[in-house]
Design a protein around this motif. Structure first.
Motif, PDB file in Angstrom:
ATOM      1  N   SER A 132      -0.547  -8.534 -11.597  1.00  0.00           N
ATOM      2  CA  SER A 132      -1.279  -7.555 -12.387  1.00  0.00           C
ATOM      3  C   SER A 132      -1.840  -6.392 -11.571  1.00  0.00           C
ATOM      4  CB  SER A 132      -2.411  -8.223 -13.152  1.00  0.00           C
ATOM      5  OG  SER A 132      -3.392  -8.711 -12.253  1.00  0.00           O
ATOM      6  N   ASP A 133      -2.249  -6.625 -10.328  1.00  0.00           N
ATOM      7  CA  ASP A 133      -2.861  -5.562  -9.546  1.00  0.00           C
ATOM      8  C   ASP A 133      -2.856  -5.926  -8.069  1.00  0.00           C
ATOM      9  OD1 ASP A 133      -3.985  -3.087  -9.191  1.00  0.00           O
ATOM     10  OD2 ASP A 133      -5.838  -3.508 -10.256  1.00  0.00           O
ATOM     11  N   ALA A 134      -3.196  -4.972  -7.233  1.00  0.00           N
ATOM     12  CA  ALA A 134      -3.299  -5.199  -5.796  1.00  0.00           C
ATOM     13  C   ALA A 134      -4.346  -4.243  -5.238  1.00  0.00           C
ATOM     14  CB  ALA A 134      -1.961  -4.970  -5.110  1.00  0.00           C
ATOM     15  N   TYR A 135      -5.119  -4.732  -4.277  1.00  0.00           N
ATOM     16  CA  TYR A 135      -6.139  -3.953  -3.600  1.00  0.00           C
ATOM     17  C   TYR A 135      -5.855  -4.067  -2.100  1.00  0.00           C
ATOM     18  CZ  TYR A 135      -8.222  -5.156  -8.077  1.00  0.00           C
ATOM     19  OH  TYR A 135      -8.429  -5.373  -9.406  1.00  0.00           O
ATOM     20  N   ALA A 136      -5.549  -2.962  -1.444  1.00  0.00           N
ATOM     21  CA  ALA A 136      -5.187  -3.005  -0.030  1.00  0.00           C
ATOM     22  C   ALA A 136      -6.079  -2.063   0.765  1.00  0.00           C
ATOM     23  CB  ALA A 136      -3.728  -2.613   0.153  1.00  0.00           C
ATOM     24  N   PHE A 137      -6.569  -2.571   1.910  1.00  0.00           N
ATOM     25  CA  PHE A 137      -7.323  -1.717   2.817  1.00  0.00           C
ATOM     26  C   PHE A 137      -6.327  -1.134   3.804  1.00  0.00           C
ATOM     27  CE2 PHE A 137     -10.025  -0.176   6.083  1.00  0.00           C
ATOM     28  CZ  PHE A 137     -11.215   0.159   5.448  1.00  0.00           C
ATOM     29  N   VAL A 138      -6.140   0.179   3.716  1.00  0.00           N
ATOM     30  CA  VAL A 138      -5.102   0.881   4.473  1.00  0.00           C
ATOM     31  C   VAL A 138      -5.748   1.982   5.316  1.00  0.00           C
ATOM     32  CG1 VAL A 138      -3.020   2.308   4.251  1.00  0.00           C
ATOM     33  CG2 VAL A 138      -3.421   0.443   2.646  1.00  0.00           C
ATOM     34  N   THR A 139      -5.216   2.161   6.518  1.00  0.00           N
ATOM     35  CA  THR A 139      -5.621   3.270   7.371  1.00  0.00           C
ATOM     36  C   THR A 139      -4.368   4.085   7.696  1.00  0.00           C
ATOM     37  OG1 THR A 139      -7.395   1.957   8.337  1.00  0.00           O
ATOM     38  CG2 THR A 139      -6.721   3.921   9.546  1.00  0.00           C
ATOM     39  N   VAL A 140      -4.460   5.394   7.495  1.00  0.00           N
ATOM     40  CA  VAL A 140      -3.348   6.299   7.775  1.00  0.00           C
ATOM     41  C   VAL A 140      -3.830   7.330   8.790  1.00  0.00           C
ATOM     42  CG1 VAL A 140      -1.719   7.964   6.808  1.00  0.00           C
ATOM     43  CG2 VAL A 140      -2.429   5.986   5.450  1.00  0.00           C
ATOM     44  N   THR A 141      -3.126   7.393   9.921  1.00  0.00           N
ATOM     45  CA  THR A 141      -3.495   8.312  10.994  1.00  0.00           C
ATOM     46  C   THR A 141      -2.288   9.159  11.365  1.00  0.00           C
ATOM     47  OG1 THR A 141      -4.982   6.618  11.853  1.00  0.00           O
ATOM     48  CG2 THR A 141      -4.499   8.459  13.296  1.00  0.00           C
ATOM     49  N   GLU A 142      -2.508  10.457  11.457  1.00  0.00           N
ATOM     50  CA  GLU A 142      -1.447  11.355  11.904  1.00  0.00           C
ATOM     51  C   GLU A 142      -1.373  11.292  13.425  1.00  0.00           C
ATOM     52  OE1 GLU A 142      -0.411  16.087  11.676  1.00  0.00           O
ATOM     53  OE2 GLU A 142      -1.483  15.175  10.003  1.00  0.00           O
ATOM     54  N   LYS A 143      -0.158  11.238  13.939  1.00  0.00           N
ATOM     55  CA  LYS A 143       0.036  11.151  15.394  1.00  0.00           C
ATOM     56  C   LYS A 143      -0.604  12.361  16.075  1.00  0.00           C
ATOM     57  CE  LYS A 143       4.178   8.435  14.934  1.00  0.00           C
ATOM     58  NZ  LYS A 143       5.620   8.377  14.973  1.00  0.00           N
ATOM     59  N   GLY A 144      -1.367  12.086  17.121  1.00  0.00           N
ATOM     60  CA  GLY A 144      -2.031  13.144  17.863  1.00  0.00           C
ATOM     61  C   GLY A 144      -3.431  13.462  17.382  1.00  0.00           C
ATOM     62  N   ASP A 176      -6.588  10.100   8.706  1.00  0.00           N
ATOM     63  CA  ASP A 176      -6.554  10.944   7.520  1.00  0.00           C
ATOM     64  C   ASP A 176      -7.046  10.188   6.294  1.00  0.00           C
ATOM     65  OD1 ASP A 176      -5.427  13.410   8.543  1.00  0.00           O
ATOM     66  OD2 ASP A 176      -3.584  12.280   8.855  1.00  0.00           O
ATOM     67  N   PHE A 177      -6.897   8.865   6.333  1.00  0.00           N
ATOM     68  CA  PHE A 177      -7.365   8.009   5.239  1.00  0.00           C
ATOM     69  C   PHE A 177      -7.707   6.646   5.815  1.00  0.00           C
ATOM     70  CE2 PHE A 177      -6.821   4.738   2.067  1.00  0.00           C
ATOM     71  CZ  PHE A 177      -7.538   5.232   1.000  1.00  0.00           C
ATOM     72  N   SER A 178      -8.818   6.095   5.362  1.00  0.00           N
ATOM     73  CA  SER A 178      -9.195   4.728   5.705  1.00  0.00           C
ATOM     74  C   SER A 178     -10.022   4.191   4.545  1.00  0.00           C
ATOM     75  CB  SER A 178     -10.003   4.683   6.999  1.00  0.00           C
ATOM     76  OG  SER A 178     -10.281   3.343   7.348  1.00  0.00           O
ATOM     77  N   GLY A 179      -9.460   3.222   3.826  1.00  0.00           N
ATOM     78  CA  GLY A 179     -10.189   2.676   2.687  1.00  0.00           C
ATOM     79  C   GLY A 179      -9.296   1.833   1.807  1.00  0.00           C
ATOM     80  N   TRP A 180      -9.861   1.445   0.660  1.00  0.00           N
ATOM     81  CA  TRP A 180      -9.151   0.599  -0.291  1.00  0.00           C
ATOM     82  C   TRP A 180      -8.292   1.447  -1.205  1.00  0.00           C
ATOM     83  CZ3 TRP A 180      -9.018  -4.549   0.065  1.00  0.00           C
ATOM     84  CH2 TRP A 180     -10.000  -5.183   0.803  1.00  0.00           C
ATOM     85  N   MET A 181      -7.042   1.059  -1.347  1.00  0.00           N
ATOM     86  CA  MET A 181      -6.133   1.654  -2.333  1.00  0.00           C
ATOM     87  C   MET A 181      -5.900   0.609  -3.414  1.00  0.00           C
ATOM     88  SD  MET A 181      -3.193   3.657  -0.227  1.00  0.00           S
ATOM     89  CE  MET A 181      -3.545   5.144   0.664  1.00  0.00           C
ATOM     90  N   ILE A 182      -5.840   1.062  -4.654  1.00  0.00           N
ATOM     91  CA  ILE A 182      -5.678   0.165  -5.791  1.00  0.00           C
ATOM     92  C   ILE A 182      -4.357   0.488  -6.484  1.00  0.00           C
ATOM     93  CG2 ILE A 182      -6.704  -0.607  -7.959  1.00  0.00           C
ATOM     94  CD1 ILE A 182      -9.408   0.440  -6.806  1.00  0.00           C
ATOM     95  N   ALA A 183      -3.517  -0.525  -6.633  1.00  0.00           N
ATOM     96  CA  ALA A 183      -2.183  -0.302  -7.192  1.00  0.00           C
ATOM     97  C   ALA A 183      -2.230   0.256  -8.611  1.00  0.00           C
ATOM     98  CB  ALA A 183      -1.373  -1.595  -7.156  1.00  0.00           C
ATOM     99  N   SER A 184      -3.137  -0.240  -9.438  1.00  0.00           N
ATOM    100  CA  SER A 184      -3.185   0.201 -10.833  1.00  0.00           C
ATOM    101  C   SER A 184      -3.825   1.578 -11.006  1.00  0.00           C
ATOM    102  CB  SER A 184      -3.934  -0.824 -11.685  1.00  0.00           C
ATOM    103  OG  SER A 184      -5.282  -0.905 -11.252  1.00  0.00           O
ATOM    104  N   SER A 185      -4.516   2.077  -9.983  1.00  0.00           N
ATOM    105  CA  SER A 185      -5.152   3.392 -10.043  1.00  0.00           C
ATOM    106  C   SER A 185      -4.914   4.151  -8.742  1.00  0.00           C
ATOM    107  CB  SER A 185      -6.659   3.240 -10.285  1.00  0.00           C
ATOM    108  OG  SER A 185      -6.909   2.530 -11.460  1.00  0.00           O
ATOM    109  N   PRO A 186      -3.690   4.583  -8.481  1.00  0.00           N
ATOM    110  CA  PRO A 186      -3.390   5.205  -7.185  1.00  0.00           C
ATOM    111  C   PRO A 186      -4.160   6.496  -6.917  1.00  0.00           C
ATOM    112  CG  PRO A 186      -1.499   5.351  -8.658  1.00  0.00           C
ATOM    113  CD  PRO A 186      -2.512   4.497  -9.339  1.00  0.00           C
TER     114      PRO A 186
END
Length: 137
Positions: free
Chosen positions: A90-102, A107-117
């Motif tokens: 039904s849903d997924a909650y993931a703690f993701v960190t996205v960093t641009e090289k250098g 650029d992003f660090s936090g919870w992403m929710i599959a049902s509410s991107p």
């Protein structure tokens, strides 16, 4: 412009009231280990989808908890993934960190929710990343 300002002012009580609904919220972006989320199960990884907005190519990205992967010139890291124990699809909650090289800061660090991107989304000029589902095996 006036409509936007009126809408923002009308939404202000709702945003202020949201703080009252979450009395146990922590200032960090994580759920304390000694207080597991009720009704959620921990996944072993997550399936994410990345989109290169310049080329228009999307790719599925499979990550295990604690793993990082390079996608173009960003690095995506998965700290944890949780899903409803009674209905895993039904849903997924993931703690993701996205960093641009250098760059030193993500650029992003936090919870992403599959049902509410769009609720908690990566704001990057070239890439979009969102959660599809948690992996339980």
């Amino acid at each position: 412009m006036i409509r936007v300002l009126a809408f923002a002012l009308a939404m202000l009580p709702m945003v202020a009231g949201a703080q009252e609904l979450l009395p146990d919220a922590t200032p960090d972006d994580q759920i304390p280990v000694d207080e597991p989320a009720k009704g959620l199960a921990d996944g072993t990884g997550a399936m994410l989808r990345g989109l290169d907005k310049v080329s228009g190519v999307s790719s599925d990205i499979s990550l295990n908890v604690g793993q990082s992967v390079d996608y173009g010139f960003i690095t995506i890291s998965l700290r944890e993934c949780r899903y409803p124990a009674d209905d895993p699809s039904s849903d997924a909650y993931a703690f993701v960190t996205v960093t641009e090289k250098g760059k030193p800061q993500p650029d992003f660090s936090g919870w992403m929710i599959a049902s509410s991107p769009a609720l908690s989304a990566l704001d990057h000029p070239r890439y979009d990343v969102w959660v599809i589902r948690c992996k339980s095996e």
